[in-house]
Design a protein around this motif. Sequence first.
Motif, PDB file in Angstrom:
ATOM      1  N   GLY A 199      38.968  50.755  38.362  1.00  0.00           N
ATOM      2  CA  GLY A 199      38.971  49.335  38.693  1.00  0.00           C
ATOM      3  C   GLY A 199      37.819  48.922  39.585  1.00  0.00           C
ATOM      4  O   GLY A 199      36.662  49.276  39.350  1.00  0.00           O
ATOM      5  N   ALA A 200      38.139  48.187  40.641  1.00  0.00           N
ATOM      6  CA  ALA A 200      37.105  47.630  41.513  1.00  0.00           C
ATOM      7  C   ALA A 200      37.681  47.368  42.895  1.00  0.00           C
ATOM      8  O   ALA A 200      38.905  47.294  43.063  1.00  0.00           O
ATOM      9  CB  ALA A 200      36.581  46.322  40.915  1.00  0.00           C
ATOM     10  N   PRO A 201      36.820  47.223  43.908  1.00  0.00           N
ATOM     11  CA  PRO A 201      37.298  46.832  45.238  1.00  0.00           C
ATOM     12  C   PRO A 201      37.754  45.377  45.242  1.00  0.00           C
ATOM     13  O   PRO A 201      37.438  44.616  44.317  1.00  0.00           O
ATOM     14  CB  PRO A 201      36.081  47.051  46.138  1.00  0.00           C
ATOM     15  N   PRO A 202      38.501  44.949  46.268  1.00  0.00           N
ATOM     16  CA  PRO A 202      39.092  43.611  46.286  1.00  0.00           C
ATOM     17  C   PRO A 202      38.090  42.519  46.656  1.00  0.00           C
ATOM     18  O   PRO A 202      38.075  42.031  47.794  1.00  0.00           O
ATOM     19  CB  PRO A 202      40.202  43.738  47.338  1.00  0.00           C
ATOM     20  N   ARG A 203      37.296  42.128  45.673  1.00  0.00           N
ATOM     21  CA  ARG A 203      36.294  41.072  45.885  1.00  0.00           C
ATOM     22  C   ARG A 203      36.475  39.978  44.838  1.00  0.00           C
ATOM     23  O   ARG A 203      36.806  40.261  43.680  1.00  0.00           O
ATOM     24  CB  ARG A 203      34.887  41.646  45.781  1.00  0.00           C
ATOM     25  N   PRO A 204      36.266  38.723  45.214  1.00  0.00           N
ATOM     26  CA  PRO A 204      36.487  37.615  44.275  1.00  0.00           C
ATOM     27  C   PRO A 204      35.698  37.727  42.978  1.00  0.00           C
ATOM     28  O   PRO A 204      36.190  37.315  41.925  1.00  0.00           O
ATOM     29  CB  PRO A 204      36.057  36.387  45.088  1.00  0.00           C
ATOM     30  N   ALA A 205      34.502  38.289  43.010  1.00  0.00           N
ATOM     31  CA  ALA A 205      33.704  38.391  41.783  1.00  0.00           C
ATOM     32  C   ALA A 205      34.410  39.243  40.740  1.00  0.00           C
ATOM     33  O   ALA A 205      34.362  38.951  39.536  1.00  0.00           O
ATOM     34  CB  ALA A 205      32.330  38.981  42.093  1.00  0.00           C
ATOM     35  N   PHE A 206      35.077  40.301  41.180  1.00  0.00           N
ATOM     36  CA  PHE A 206      35.792  41.168  40.243  1.00  0.00           C
ATOM     37  C   PHE A 206      37.086  40.512  39.772  1.00  0.00           C
ATOM     38  O   PHE A 206      37.510  40.710  38.631  1.00  0.00           O
ATOM     39  CB  PHE A 206      36.053  42.529  40.879  1.00  0.00           C
ATOM     40  N   LEU A 207      37.713  39.738  40.630  1.00  0.00           N
ATOM     41  CA  LEU A 207      38.860  38.949  40.188  1.00  0.00           C
ATOM     42  C   LEU A 207      38.439  37.981  39.094  1.00  0.00           C
ATOM     43  O   LEU A 207      39.136  37.821  38.079  1.00  0.00           O
ATOM     44  CB  LEU A 207      39.455  38.180  41.372  1.00  0.00           C
ATOM     45  N   ASP A 208      37.299  37.348  39.255  1.00  0.00           N
ATOM     46  CA  ASP A 208      36.828  36.403  38.240  1.00  0.00           C
ATOM     47  C   ASP A 208      36.568  37.084  36.901  1.00  0.00           C
ATOM     48  O   ASP A 208      36.784  36.483  35.840  1.00  0.00           O
ATOM     49  CB  ASP A 208      35.565  35.699  38.731  1.00  0.00           C
ATOM     50  N   ALA A 209      36.115  38.325  36.934  1.00  0.00           N
ATOM     51  CA  ALA A 209      35.924  39.055  35.672  1.00  0.00           C
ATOM     52  C   ALA A 209      37.258  39.264  34.960  1.00  0.00           C
ATOM     53  O   ALA A 209      37.364  39.082  33.742  1.00  0.00           O
ATOM     54  CB  ALA A 209      35.243  40.396  35.948  1.00  0.00           C
ATOM     55  N   HIS A 210      38.285  39.637  35.717  1.00  0.00           N
ATOM     56  CA  HIS A 210      39.621  39.768  35.135  1.00  0.00           C
ATOM     57  C   HIS A 210      40.077  38.438  34.520  1.00  0.00           C
ATOM     58  O   HIS A 210      40.617  38.407  33.405  1.00  0.00           O
ATOM     59  CB  HIS A 210      40.622  40.199  36.206  1.00  0.00           C
ATOM     60  N   LEU A 211      39.863  37.365  35.250  1.00  0.00           N
ATOM     61  CA  LEU A 211      40.355  36.066  34.783  1.00  0.00           C
ATOM     62  C   LEU A 211      39.613  35.584  33.547  1.00  0.00           C
ATOM     63  O   LEU A 211      40.208  34.937  32.672  1.00  0.00           O
ATOM     64  CB  LEU A 211      40.247  35.039  35.908  1.00  0.00           C
ATOM     65  N   ALA A 212      38.337  35.893  33.458  1.00  0.00           N
ATOM     66  CA  ALA A 212      37.572  35.486  32.279  1.00  0.00           C
ATOM     67  C   ALA A 212      38.121  36.160  31.029  1.00  0.00           C
ATOM     68  O   ALA A 212      38.257  35.528  29.968  1.00  0.00           O
ATOM     69  CB  ALA A 212      36.095  35.828  32.464  1.00  0.00           C
TER      70      ALA A 212
END
Length: 295
Positions: A199-212
């Motif tokens: 996965g990834a560390p808890p950063r908004p950019a990685f959350l946005d990738a999940h959401l896309a």
Amino acid sequence: MTRDVWIEVALNGPWGRERQPLAPLGVAEIVAEGIACARAGAAIVHAHAFDEATGRQRDDWETYARIIEGIRSKVDAIVYPTIPIAGSGYAGELRGAAERYAHLSELARRGLVEWAVVDPGSVNFTRLDAARGEPGFVYLNPEDHVAEGLRICEAHGVRPSYAVYELGFTRLGALMAARHPRLPTPVYRFMFSDEFAWGAPPRPAFLDAHLALLAEAAKGAPWMVAGLGVDVTPLIEPATARGGHVRVGLEDAPWGTTRANVAWVEHAAREVSRAGGRPAEARRIRETAGALDAR
């Protein structure tokens, strides 16, 4: 308008007190903490059951029934069990799909569960700190296991909770859910970590990738931020702003945390309120999720 944010608490995890000295293991402890966390704002409670003599995870339906009924006798909460973490030393050898999900099947048949763990994919559990020299393992979720979990969920109206360790889990989870027309809409739980290399560390950019990707694969499905060996606090505000939900607790928290489950829930509730949300009641979660199912 203030929006409801679902807060889930994961009370212990497969490692018990080996990694989290404050984790509740006995049924009475788990029930007491589940009740306290629900009163603090966590309308969803997730737990692993243990053999109190050995301290090892034990997934039998009778123990989970005592936990679920004990918590729900005092508070209205969505309480649901885990499955064996196949491939690890915490759950022994890989079992067949039916055996692995036998406790869920019995709990569902008896009408005791509303949600269920169904993890759509396998993943390497390797720690980021390679200097420790600890061997990792592969968390195994073969396709027939995923199919068995979804079969049980569809047959009994139980909502799958998908742990999305890697982006591809969203694609596979959506694909397999589409094969079950009466399946309640799955919850996509995006997993972040500072302890493991998936996965990834808890950063908004990685959350946005999940959401896309979620918008393409399962548009409108409910989702939450979670993880293992991680403090998801940096993601609570962006998750709340983007329409998501939050999971905290001793299963997910940095190993050796001195913050107990209730304190994690209270902290999450404050952060949700600061971000313009409010902790949702179990009744509201059922209503909102049910509306998604009816679309």
